[in-house]
Design a protein around this motif. Structure first.
Motif, PDB file in Angstrom:
ATOM      1  N   GLY A  84      32.598  13.109  39.407  1.00 41.74           N
ATOM      2  CA  GLY A  84      32.102  11.764  39.271  1.00 41.74           C
ATOM      3  C   GLY A  84      31.961  10.916  40.492  1.00 41.74           C
ATOM      4  O   GLY A  84      32.210  11.311  41.574  1.00 41.74           O
ATOM      5  N   GLY A  85      31.552   9.986  40.017  1.00 42.23           N
ATOM      6  CA  GLY A  85      30.848   8.868  39.520  1.00 42.23           C
ATOM      7  C   GLY A  85      29.443   9.199  39.041  1.00 42.23           C
ATOM      8  O   GLY A  85      28.820  10.180  39.451  1.00 42.23           O
ATOM      9  N   SER A  86      28.969   8.304  38.206  1.00 40.02           N
ATOM     10  CA  SER A  86      27.683   8.518  37.561  1.00 40.02           C
ATOM     11  C   SER A  86      26.538   8.619  38.567  1.00 40.02           C
ATOM     12  O   SER A  86      25.613   9.402  38.368  1.00 40.02           O
ATOM     13  CB  SER A  86      27.396   7.423  36.536  1.00 40.02           C
ATOM     14  OG  SER A  86      27.305   6.167  37.159  1.00 40.02           O
ATOM     15  N   SER A  87      26.571   7.878  39.663  1.00 38.21           N
ATOM     16  CA  SER A  87      25.472   7.966  40.644  1.00 38.21           C
ATOM     17  C   SER A  87      25.494   9.318  41.358  1.00 38.21           C
ATOM     18  O   SER A  87      24.438   9.857  41.689  1.00 38.21           O
ATOM     19  CB  SER A  87      25.536   6.820  41.650  1.00 38.21           C
ATOM     20  OG  SER A  87      26.705   6.898  42.436  1.00 38.21           O
ATOM     21  N   ILE A  88      26.676   9.890  41.565  1.00 36.16           N
ATOM     22  CA  ILE A  88      26.770  11.231  42.169  1.00 36.16           C
ATOM     23  C   ILE A  88      26.185  12.263  41.215  1.00 36.16           C
ATOM     24  O   ILE A  88      25.413  13.132  41.610  1.00 36.16           O
ATOM     25  CB  ILE A  88      28.239  11.588  42.498  1.00 36.16           C
ATOM     26  CG1 ILE A  88      28.842  10.591  43.461  1.00 36.16           C
ATOM     27  CG2 ILE A  88      28.350  13.015  43.010  1.00 36.16           C
ATOM     28  CD1 ILE A  88      28.243  10.565  44.830  1.00 36.16           C
ATOM     29  N   TYR A  89      26.545  12.167  39.926  1.00 33.79           N
ATOM     30  CA  TYR A  89      25.987  13.085  38.933  1.00 33.79           C
ATOM     31  C   TYR A  89      24.461  12.980  38.906  1.00 33.79           C
ATOM     32  O   TYR A  89      23.752  13.974  38.876  1.00 33.79           O
ATOM     33  CB  TYR A  89      26.517  12.782  37.529  1.00 33.79           C
ATOM     34  CG  TYR A  89      27.986  13.004  37.337  1.00 33.79           C
ATOM     35  CD1 TYR A  89      28.652  14.061  37.943  1.00 33.79           C
ATOM     36  CD2 TYR A  89      28.719  12.161  36.525  1.00 33.79           C
ATOM     37  CE1 TYR A  89      30.001  14.263  37.748  1.00 33.79           C
ATOM     38  CE2 TYR A  89      30.071  12.360  36.321  1.00 33.79           C
ATOM     39  CZ  TYR A  89      30.712  13.409  36.933  1.00 33.79           C
ATOM     40  OH  TYR A  89      32.039  13.605  36.728  1.00 33.79           O
ATOM     41  N   GLU A  90      23.951  11.768  38.896  1.00 30.62           N
ATOM     42  CA  GLU A  90      22.512  11.539  38.815  1.00 30.62           C
ATOM     43  C   GLU A  90      21.790  12.181  40.002  1.00 30.62           C
ATOM     44  O   GLU A  90      20.739  12.777  39.838  1.00 30.62           O
ATOM     45  CB  GLU A  90      22.232  10.041  38.776  1.00 30.62           C
ATOM     46  CG  GLU A  90      20.811   9.699  38.439  1.00 30.62           C
ATOM     47  CD  GLU A  90      20.620   8.206  38.207  1.00 30.62           C
ATOM     48  OE1 GLU A  90      19.462   7.780  38.270  1.00 30.62           O
ATOM     49  OE2 GLU A  90      21.610   7.488  37.951  1.00 30.62           O
ATOM     50  N   GLN A  91      22.374  12.095  41.183  1.00 29.68           N
ATOM     51  CA  GLN A  91      21.756  12.676  42.367  1.00 29.68           C
ATOM     52  C   GLN A  91      21.797  14.199  42.363  1.00 29.68           C
ATOM     53  O   GLN A  91      20.874  14.850  42.852  1.00 29.68           O
ATOM     54  CB  GLN A  91      22.458  12.169  43.625  1.00 29.68           C
ATOM     55  CG  GLN A  91      22.242  10.697  43.896  1.00 29.68           C
ATOM     56  CD  GLN A  91      23.064  10.218  45.071  1.00 29.68           C
ATOM     57  OE1 GLN A  91      23.056  10.850  46.123  1.00 29.68           O
ATOM     58  NE2 GLN A  91      23.794   9.123  44.880  1.00 29.68           N
ATOM     59  N   LEU A  92      22.845  14.788  41.817  1.00 32.70           N
ATOM     60  CA  LEU A  92      23.028  16.238  41.899  1.00 32.70           C
ATOM     61  C   LEU A  92      22.514  17.018  40.693  1.00 32.70           C
ATOM     62  O   LEU A  92      22.278  18.218  40.805  1.00 32.70           O
ATOM     63  CB  LEU A  92      24.501  16.565  42.131  1.00 32.70           C
ATOM     64  CG  LEU A  92      25.038  16.137  43.494  1.00 32.70           C
ATOM     65  CD1 LEU A  92      26.521  16.441  43.605  1.00 32.70           C
ATOM     66  CD2 LEU A  92      24.280  16.813  44.612  1.00 32.70           C
ATOM     67  N   LEU A  93      22.318  16.378  39.543  1.00 30.35           N
ATOM     68  CA  LEU A  93      21.881  17.107  38.351  1.00 30.35           C
ATOM     69  C   LEU A  93      20.604  17.925  38.557  1.00 30.35           C
ATOM     70  O   LEU A  93      20.511  19.044  38.045  1.00 30.35           O
ATOM     71  CB  LEU A  93      21.708  16.162  37.165  1.00 30.35           C
ATOM     72  CG  LEU A  93      22.965  15.951  36.340  1.00 30.35           C
ATOM     73  CD1 LEU A  93      22.738  14.867  35.280  1.00 30.35           C
ATOM     74  CD2 LEU A  93      23.440  17.227  35.684  1.00 30.35           C
ATOM     75  N   PRO A  94      19.611  17.446  39.305  1.00 35.24           N
ATOM     76  CA  PRO A  94      18.411  18.271  39.498  1.00 35.24           C
ATOM     77  C   PRO A  94      18.683  19.609  40.190  1.00 35.24           C
ATOM     78  O   PRO A  94      17.887  20.528  40.090  1.00 35.24           O
ATOM     79  CB  PRO A  94      17.511  17.386  40.373  1.00 35.24           C
ATOM     80  CG  PRO A  94      17.965  16.005  40.122  1.00 35.24           C
ATOM     81  CD  PRO A  94      19.450  16.116  39.890  1.00 35.24           C
ATOM     82  N   TYR A  95      19.801  19.727  40.880  1.00 35.21           N
ATOM     83  CA  TYR A  95      20.131  20.952  41.608  1.00 35.21           C
ATOM     84  C   TYR A  95      21.101  21.855  40.858  1.00 35.21           C
ATOM     85  O   TYR A  95      21.424  22.933  41.328  1.00 35.21           O
ATOM     86  CB  TYR A  95      20.729  20.591  42.975  1.00 35.21           C
ATOM     87  CG  TYR A  95      19.805  19.726  43.786  1.00 35.21           C
ATOM     88  CD1 TYR A  95      18.724  20.278  44.456  1.00 35.21           C
ATOM     89  CD2 TYR A  95      19.993  18.353  43.845  1.00 35.21           C
ATOM     90  CE1 TYR A  95      17.856  19.487  45.186  1.00 35.21           C
ATOM     91  CE2 TYR A  95      19.133  17.552  44.576  1.00 35.21           C
ATOM     92  CZ  TYR A  95      18.067  18.124  45.238  1.00 35.21           C
ATOM     93  OH  TYR A  95      17.218  17.336  45.950  1.00 35.21           O
ATOM     94  N   CYS A  96      21.562  21.415  39.700  1.00 33.29           N
ATOM     95  CA  CYS A  96      22.556  22.169  38.932  1.00 33.29           C
ATOM     96  C   CYS A  96      21.896  23.234  38.069  1.00 33.29           C
ATOM     97  O   CYS A  96      20.844  23.016  37.481  1.00 33.29           O
ATOM     98  CB  CYS A  96      23.343  21.229  38.018  1.00 33.29           C
ATOM     99  SG  CYS A  96      24.378  20.076  38.900  1.00 33.29           S
ATOM    100  N   THR A  97      22.555  24.390  37.987  1.00 36.06           N
ATOM    101  CA  THR A  97      22.118  25.431  37.059  1.00 36.06           C
ATOM    102  C   THR A  97      22.938  25.377  35.778  1.00 36.06           C
ATOM    103  O   THR A  97      22.612  26.031  34.800  1.00 36.06           O
ATOM    104  CB  THR A  97      22.253  26.828  37.685  1.00 36.06           C
ATOM    105  OG1 THR A  97      23.611  27.026  38.076  1.00 36.06           O
ATOM    106  CG2 THR A  97      21.341  26.969  38.891  1.00 36.06           C
ATOM    107  N   GLY A  98      23.998  24.617  35.785  1.00 34.63           N
ATOM    108  CA  GLY A  98      24.843  24.470  34.608  1.00 34.63           C
ATOM    109  C   GLY A  98      25.848  23.362  34.823  1.00 34.63           C
ATOM    110  O   GLY A  98      25.922  22.776  35.903  1.00 34.63           O
ATOM    111  N   ALA A  99      26.606  23.077  33.782  1.00 31.97           N
ATOM    112  CA  ALA A  99      27.613  22.024  33.870  1.00 31.97           C
ATOM    113  C   ALA A  99      28.740  22.302  32.888  1.00 31.97           C
ATOM    114  O   ALA A  99      28.497  22.789  31.787  1.00 31.97           O
ATOM    115  CB  ALA A  99      26.998  20.664  33.562  1.00 31.97           C
TER     116      ALA A  99
END
Length: 71
Positions: A12-27
């Motif tokens: 976290g934080g939500s802004s970190i998640y928002e920035q990195l989600l496009p690069y994630c293959t899973g969560a």
């Protein structure tokens, strides 16, 4: 952005998640039941992440094991 060759965990934080989600293959996501007065949450993924939900009935904690739909 450089794609790491091993698993990377982001806490976290939500802004970190928002920035990195496009690069994630899973969560791996944990959701804790209750009202804690929070006003920031994991951003919506528009259905890009799919998977299974596991409920720990002893603690009322939900775990989500998610994978990107478009890869």
């Amino acid at each position: 952005m450089h794609k790491p060759s091993k698993k990377t965990f982001v806490i976290g934080g939500s802004s970190i998640y928002e920035q990195l989600l496009p690069y994630c293959t899973g969560a791996l996501v944990t959701r804790i039941s209750g009202d804690y007065g929070c006003n920031k949450f994991l951003p919506e993924t528009g259905g890009a992440l799919i998977g299974k939900t596991i409920l720990d009935e002893n603690t009322s904690v939900e775990y989500y094991d998610l994978t990107r739909r478009d890869i």
